[in-house]
Design a protein around this motif. Sequence first.
Motif, PDB file in Angstrom:
ATOM      1  N   PRO A   1       1.406  -1.336   0.022  1.00  0.00           N
ATOM      2  CA  PRO A   1       0.103  -0.038  -0.188  1.00  0.00           C
ATOM      3  C   PRO A   1       0.885   1.894   0.048  1.00  0.00           C
ATOM      4  CG  PRO A   1       0.255  -0.229   1.705  1.00  0.00           C
ATOM      5  CD  PRO A   1       0.967  -1.513   1.262  1.00  0.00           C
ATOM      6  N   VAL A   2       2.036   1.419  -1.245  1.00  0.00           N
ATOM      7  CA  VAL A   2       2.597   2.485  -1.041  1.00  0.00           C
ATOM      8  C   VAL A   2       1.914   3.684  -1.851  1.00  0.00           C
ATOM      9  CG1 VAL A   2       5.065   3.709  -1.646  1.00  0.00           C
ATOM     10  CG2 VAL A   2       4.450   1.369  -0.097  1.00  0.00           C
ATOM     11  N   ASP A   3       1.972   4.632  -1.712  1.00  0.00           N
ATOM     12  CA  ASP A   3       1.889   6.035  -3.593  1.00  0.00           C
ATOM     13  C   ASP A   3       3.174   5.871  -3.990  1.00  0.00           C
ATOM     14  OD1 ASP A   3      -0.742   6.192  -1.823  1.00  0.00           O
ATOM     15  OD2 ASP A   3      -0.082   7.736  -1.393  1.00  0.00           O
ATOM     16  N   VAL A   4       2.767   5.939  -5.766  1.00  0.00           N
ATOM     17  CA  VAL A   4       3.698   6.146  -6.200  1.00  0.00           C
ATOM     18  C   VAL A   4       3.922   6.738  -6.885  1.00  0.00           C
ATOM     19  CG1 VAL A   4       5.331   5.547  -8.198  1.00  0.00           C
ATOM     20  CG2 VAL A   4       4.921   3.549  -6.208  1.00  0.00           C
ATOM     21  N   VAL A   5       4.607   8.514  -6.720  1.00  0.00           N
ATOM     22  CA  VAL A   5       4.076  10.079  -7.744  1.00  0.00           C
ATOM     23  C   VAL A   5       5.264   9.969  -8.770  1.00  0.00           C
ATOM     24  CG1 VAL A   5       3.647  11.987  -7.792  1.00  0.00           C
ATOM     25  CG2 VAL A   5       3.313  10.031  -5.178  1.00  0.00           C
ATOM     26  N   TYR A   6       5.171  10.066 -10.184  1.00  0.00           N
ATOM     27  CA  TYR A   6       6.199  10.088 -11.069  1.00  0.00           C
ATOM     28  C   TYR A   6       6.207  11.619 -11.883  1.00  0.00           C
ATOM     29  CZ  TYR A   6       8.532  10.578 -15.621  1.00  0.00           C
ATOM     30  OH  TYR A   6       9.268  10.642 -16.684  1.00  0.00           O
ATOM     31  N   TRP A   7       6.936  12.489 -11.117  1.00  0.00           N
ATOM     32  CA  TRP A   7       7.494  13.745 -11.179  1.00  0.00           C
ATOM     33  C   TRP A   7       8.827  13.998 -12.480  1.00  0.00           C
ATOM     34  CZ3 TRP A   7       8.653  15.903  -5.615  1.00  0.00           C
ATOM     35  CH2 TRP A   7       7.810  16.183  -5.242  1.00  0.00           C
ATOM     36  N   PRO A   8       8.102  13.486 -13.802  1.00  0.00           N
ATOM     37  CA  PRO A   8       9.444  14.143 -14.677  1.00  0.00           C
ATOM     38  C   PRO A   8       9.994  14.843 -14.651  1.00  0.00           C
ATOM     39  CG  PRO A   8       7.127  14.385 -15.678  1.00  0.00           C
ATOM     40  CD  PRO A   8       6.707  13.853 -13.951  1.00  0.00           C
ATOM     41  N   THR A   9      11.501  15.041 -14.577  1.00  0.00           N
ATOM     42  CA  THR A   9      13.034  15.596 -14.025  1.00  0.00           C
ATOM     43  C   THR A   9      13.263  15.624 -14.424  1.00  0.00           C
ATOM     44  OG1 THR A   9      11.829  15.471 -11.824  1.00  0.00           O
ATOM     45  CG2 THR A   9      13.996  16.870 -12.183  1.00  0.00           C
ATOM     46  N   MET A  10      13.932  17.055 -15.942  1.00  0.00           N
ATOM     47  CA  MET A  10      15.021  16.539 -16.716  1.00  0.00           C
ATOM     48  C   MET A  10      16.142  16.409 -16.733  1.00  0.00           C
ATOM     49  SD  MET A  10      16.131  20.996 -17.855  1.00  0.00           S
ATOM     50  CE  MET A  10      17.839  20.977 -16.685  1.00  0.00           C
ATOM     51  N   ASP A  11      17.174  15.834 -17.546  1.00  0.00           N
ATOM     52  CA  ASP A  11      18.517  15.405 -16.985  1.00  0.00           C
ATOM     53  C   ASP A  11      19.641  16.278 -17.356  1.00  0.00           C
ATOM     54  OD1 ASP A  11      21.234  14.046 -16.435  1.00  0.00           O
ATOM     55  OD2 ASP A  11      20.308  12.731 -17.820  1.00  0.00           O
ATOM     56  N   PRO A  12      19.904  17.079 -15.712  1.00  0.00           N
ATOM     57  CA  PRO A  12      21.324  18.117 -16.849  1.00  0.00           C
ATOM     58  C   PRO A  12      22.238  18.068 -17.084  1.00  0.00           C
ATOM     59  CG  PRO A  12      21.194  17.522 -14.060  1.00  0.00           C
ATOM     60  CD  PRO A  12      20.450  17.066 -14.865  1.00  0.00           C
ATOM     61  N   THR A  13      22.436  16.512 -17.113  1.00  0.00           N
ATOM     62  CA  THR A  13      23.961  15.755 -17.901  1.00  0.00           C
ATOM     63  C   THR A  13      23.666  15.992 -19.637  1.00  0.00           C
ATOM     64  OG1 THR A  13      23.373  13.811 -18.115  1.00  0.00           O
ATOM     65  CG2 THR A  13      24.452  14.460 -15.670  1.00  0.00           C
ATOM     66  N   ALA A  14      22.392  16.267 -19.933  1.00  0.00           N
ATOM     67  CA  ALA A  14      22.684  16.148 -21.379  1.00  0.00           C
ATOM     68  C   ALA A  14      22.823  17.649 -22.013  1.00  0.00           C
ATOM     69  CB  ALA A  14      20.925  16.011 -21.697  1.00  0.00           C
ATOM     70  N   THR A  15      22.720  18.764 -21.253  1.00  0.00           N
ATOM     71  CA  THR A  15      22.925  20.144 -21.537  1.00  0.00           C
ATOM     72  C   THR A  15      24.231  20.278 -21.094  1.00  0.00           C
ATOM     73  OG1 THR A  15      21.236  21.034 -19.633  1.00  0.00           O
ATOM     74  CG2 THR A  15      23.459  22.320 -21.045  1.00  0.00           C
TER      75      THR A  15
ATOM     76  N   GLY B   1      27.821  23.247 -23.527  1.00  0.00           N
ATOM     77  CA  GLY B   1      28.136  25.011 -23.562  1.00  0.00           C
ATOM     78  C   GLY B   1      29.215  24.281 -22.533  1.00  0.00           C
ATOM     79  N   THR B   2      29.010  26.177 -21.797  1.00  0.00           N
ATOM     80  CA  THR B   2      30.190  26.602 -20.968  1.00  0.00           C
ATOM     81  C   THR B   2      30.061  26.003 -19.112  1.00  0.00           C
ATOM     82  OG1 THR B   2      28.540  28.342 -19.853  1.00  0.00           O
ATOM     83  CG2 THR B   2      30.787  28.902 -21.865  1.00  0.00           C
ATOM     84  N   ARG B   3      30.905  26.380 -18.713  1.00  0.00           N
ATOM     85  CA  ARG B   3      29.861  25.664 -17.153  1.00  0.00           C
ATOM     86  C   ARG B   3      29.721  26.044 -16.608  1.00  0.00           C
ATOM     87  NH1 ARG B   3      30.497  25.901 -11.535  1.00  0.00           N
ATOM     88  NH2 ARG B   3      32.263  24.277 -10.175  1.00  0.00           N
TER      89      ARG B   3
ATOM     90  N   LEU C   1      25.714  24.576 -14.637  1.00  0.00           N
ATOM     91  CA  LEU C   1      25.222  24.711 -14.097  1.00  0.00           C
ATOM     92  C   LEU C   1      23.638  25.283 -13.287  1.00  0.00           C
ATOM     93  CD1 LEU C   1      28.442  26.568 -11.805  1.00  0.00           C
ATOM     94  CD2 LEU C   1      26.899  24.499 -11.506  1.00  0.00           C
ATOM     95  N   ASP C   2      23.561  26.511 -15.279  1.00  0.00           N
ATOM     96  CA  ASP C   2      22.948  26.581 -15.467  1.00  0.00           C
ATOM     97  C   ASP C   2      21.214  25.586 -14.957  1.00  0.00           C
ATOM     98  OD1 ASP C   2      22.698  29.404 -14.591  1.00  0.00           O
ATOM     99  OD2 ASP C   2      22.822  30.141 -16.735  1.00  0.00           O
ATOM    100  N   ALA C   3      21.632  25.036 -15.821  1.00  0.00           N
ATOM    101  CA  ALA C   3      20.088  23.234 -15.915  1.00  0.00           C
ATOM    102  C   ALA C   3      20.761  22.665 -14.651  1.00  0.00           C
ATOM    103  CB  ALA C   3      20.713  22.307 -16.835  1.00  0.00           C
ATOM    104  N   TYR C   4      21.334  21.975 -13.669  1.00  0.00           N
ATOM    105  CA  TYR C   4      20.852  22.283 -12.490  1.00  0.00           C
ATOM    106  C   TYR C   4      20.673  22.690 -11.545  1.00  0.00           C
ATOM    107  CZ  TYR C   4      24.774  17.668 -13.533  1.00  0.00           C
ATOM    108  OH  TYR C   4      25.759  17.077 -13.674  1.00  0.00           O
ATOM    109  N   ARG C   5      20.882  23.694 -11.680  1.00  0.00           N
ATOM    110  CA  ARG C   5      20.482  25.126 -11.201  1.00  0.00           C
ATOM    111  C   ARG C   5      18.484  24.825 -11.175  1.00  0.00           C
ATOM    112  NH1 ARG C   5      24.427  29.050 -12.594  1.00  0.00           N
ATOM    113  NH2 ARG C   5      25.643  29.146 -10.556  1.00  0.00           N
ATOM    114  N   GLU C   6      18.167  24.756 -12.533  1.00  0.00           N
ATOM    115  CA  GLU C   6      16.491  25.017 -13.114  1.00  0.00           C
ATOM    116  C   GLU C   6      15.873  23.657 -12.076  1.00  0.00           C
ATOM    117  OE1 GLU C   6      14.644  24.163 -17.025  1.00  0.00           O
ATOM    118  OE2 GLU C   6      15.956  25.235 -17.228  1.00  0.00           O
ATOM    119  N   VAL C   7      17.245  22.254 -12.520  1.00  0.00           N
ATOM    120  CA  VAL C   7      16.134  20.785 -11.707  1.00  0.00           C
ATOM    121  C   VAL C   7      15.779  21.138 -10.017  1.00  0.00           C
ATOM    122  CG1 VAL C   7      17.120  18.805 -11.275  1.00  0.00           C
ATOM    123  CG2 VAL C   7      17.766  19.573 -13.761  1.00  0.00           C
ATOM    124  N   ARG C   8      16.903  22.065  -9.614  1.00  0.00           N
ATOM    125  CA  ARG C   8      16.497  22.223  -7.745  1.00  0.00           C
ATOM    126  C   ARG C   8      15.511  22.732  -7.520  1.00  0.00           C
ATOM    127  NH1 ARG C   8      21.056  26.645  -6.428  1.00  0.00           N
ATOM    128  NH2 ARG C   8      19.434  27.833  -7.215  1.00  0.00           N
TER     129      ARG C   8
END
Length: 140
Positions: A89-103, A105-107, A111-118
């Motif tokens: 009896p466990v609720d399982v919820v899916y929150w689609p979240t992008m993979d920042p490693t696909a970004t 470019g510059t450092r 970092l902006d992609a990781y910030r977006e995930v955060r």
Amino acid sequence: MCGWNSIRSPMAEAIAKRLLKPDIYIQSAGVRSGERDPFVDAVLDEVGLSIGRHQPRTLDDLEDDFFDLIVTLTPEAHHAALELTRTSPVDVVYWPTMDPTATTGTREQVLDAYREVREHLWKLIDKRMKPIRRHSAEGA
């Protein structure tokens, strides 16, 4: 729960531990265990959070296997969680979240992609868990 427990789910764990009451059991895990990602440390540090000595782990590595809720952040993790909880009896919820490693470019762009995930995870956790938040986190 995510694929490798190296980016998205450790971020979610750190955020949830900041926002929720300390007596709530919160642990992240992956379908497989990956490698720790230094960009996670950088973007969490910007908001005063840390994953401490976290090392990527799977559900089998967790000390407790009783959950009320499993939040999945990747399709693979969602499938694995549903399979794991078929008779529980466990609720399982899916929150689609992008993979920042696909970004690329510059450092700073990475970092902006990781910030977006955060920020994405912070908003979802804050909204879903509002009834059980810490009082001190309400202004965070």
